[in-house]
Design a protein around this motif. Sequence first.
Motif, PDB file in Angstrom:
ATOM      1  N   GLU A 141       0.835  -1.204   0.000  1.00 55.29           N
ATOM      2  CA  GLU A 141       0.000   0.000   0.000  1.00 55.29           C
ATOM      3  C   GLU A 141       0.869   1.254   0.000  1.00 55.29           C
ATOM      4  OE1 GLU A 141      -2.915   2.021   3.219  1.00 55.29           O
ATOM      5  OE2 GLU A 141      -3.369  -0.071   2.749  1.00 55.29           O
ATOM      6  N   PHE A 142       1.941   1.244   0.809  1.00 59.00           N
ATOM      7  CA  PHE A 142       2.842   2.394   0.890  1.00 59.00           C
ATOM      8  C   PHE A 142       3.512   2.655  -0.455  1.00 59.00           C
ATOM      9  CE2 PHE A 142       7.033   4.268   1.621  1.00 59.00           C
ATOM     10  CZ  PHE A 142       6.720   5.359   2.403  1.00 59.00           C
ATOM     11  N   LEU A 143       3.882   1.602  -1.165  1.00 54.10           N
ATOM     12  CA  LEU A 143       4.617   1.741  -2.422  1.00 54.10           C
ATOM     13  C   LEU A 143       3.721   1.825  -3.655  1.00 54.10           C
ATOM     14  CD1 LEU A 143       7.546  -0.767  -1.817  1.00 54.10           C
ATOM     15  CD2 LEU A 143       7.611   1.731  -1.675  1.00 54.10           C
ATOM     16  N   GLN A 144       2.416   1.697  -3.478  1.00 51.82           N
ATOM     17  CA  GLN A 144       1.490   1.637  -4.606  1.00 51.82           C
ATOM     18  C   GLN A 144       1.693   2.791  -5.595  1.00 51.82           C
ATOM     19  OE1 GLN A 144      -0.738  -0.818  -5.481  1.00 51.82           O
ATOM     20  NE2 GLN A 144      -0.944   0.371  -7.328  1.00 51.82           N
ATOM     21  N   ASP A 145       1.770   4.029  -5.120  1.00 50.36           N
ATOM     22  CA  ASP A 145       1.915   5.189  -6.011  1.00 50.36           C
ATOM     23  C   ASP A 145       3.272   5.197  -6.714  1.00 50.36           C
ATOM     24  OD1 ASP A 145      -0.597   6.023  -5.274  1.00 50.36           O
ATOM     25  OD2 ASP A 145       0.122   7.422  -3.752  1.00 50.36           O
ATOM     26  N   LYS A 146       4.297   4.696  -6.047  1.00 52.57           N
ATOM     27  CA  LYS A 146       5.659   4.734  -6.589  1.00 52.57           C
ATOM     28  C   LYS A 146       5.933   3.617  -7.583  1.00 52.57           C
ATOM     29  CE  LYS A 146      10.303   5.642  -6.022  1.00 52.57           C
ATOM     30  NZ  LYS A 146      10.730   5.445  -7.367  1.00 52.57           N
ATOM     31  N   VAL A 147       5.583   2.382  -7.219  1.00 52.02           N
ATOM     32  CA  VAL A 147       5.967   1.237  -8.062  1.00 52.02           C
ATOM     33  C   VAL A 147       4.786   0.495  -8.665  1.00 52.02           C
ATOM     34  CG1 VAL A 147       8.101   0.910  -6.774  1.00 52.02           C
ATOM     35  CG2 VAL A 147       6.107  -0.431  -6.160  1.00 52.02           C
ATOM     36  N   GLY A 148       3.588   0.756  -8.177  1.00 52.02           N
ATOM     37  CA  GLY A 148       2.423   0.033  -8.678  1.00 52.02           C
ATOM     38  C   GLY A 148       2.580  -1.447  -8.413  1.00 52.02           C
TER      39      GLY A 148
END
Length: 176
Positions: A37-44
């Motif tokens: 969830e934390f990385l969703q915007d960055k790495v999808g």
Amino acid sequence: MNFELAIDQFIAFIKVERGLSENTIEAYSRDLLRLAEFLQDKVGDDLEKITALDVHRYLVYLEEQKLSRRTKARMLSALRTFFKFLIRERMLSVNPMEHIESPKMVRTLPEVLSPKEVEALLEAPDTTSSAGVRDRAMLEMLYATGMRVSELINVRIPDMNLEVGFVRTMGKGRKE
């Protein structure tokens, strides 16, 4: 590879191959979903995009959450194990955890109850009811053996030998 699919495969691996407890498996699953969830915007869903800097930012984020040292250590363990698994399974070519050090755990002695507190605790259940008798027996068992609550709740009648005075239980790490 899809992040959620990788997590699912990892959870299946630790269930079958590592034999970790259900509590640990659930905690690792929550920890990894939190990372996703934390990385969703960055790495999808592209695991290859995860960098050491991303992991470091996540660890800073966890630090800001005021989690206990033990919780953060478990989360770090979950991440390390997960990324090692991804490397071994060739789902990832570079381990973003490779140069991240673990914080030192400070060992503290557990707080112990005074004899009066123990007595008060053991006397607390109302033994005029069957639930009270059960509760008293459970408290006595915990106090006498030092077993964990999770071990106690899995004890069944065939696991006990009242004549000889022993109880068989499966402890942490599936140790009898």
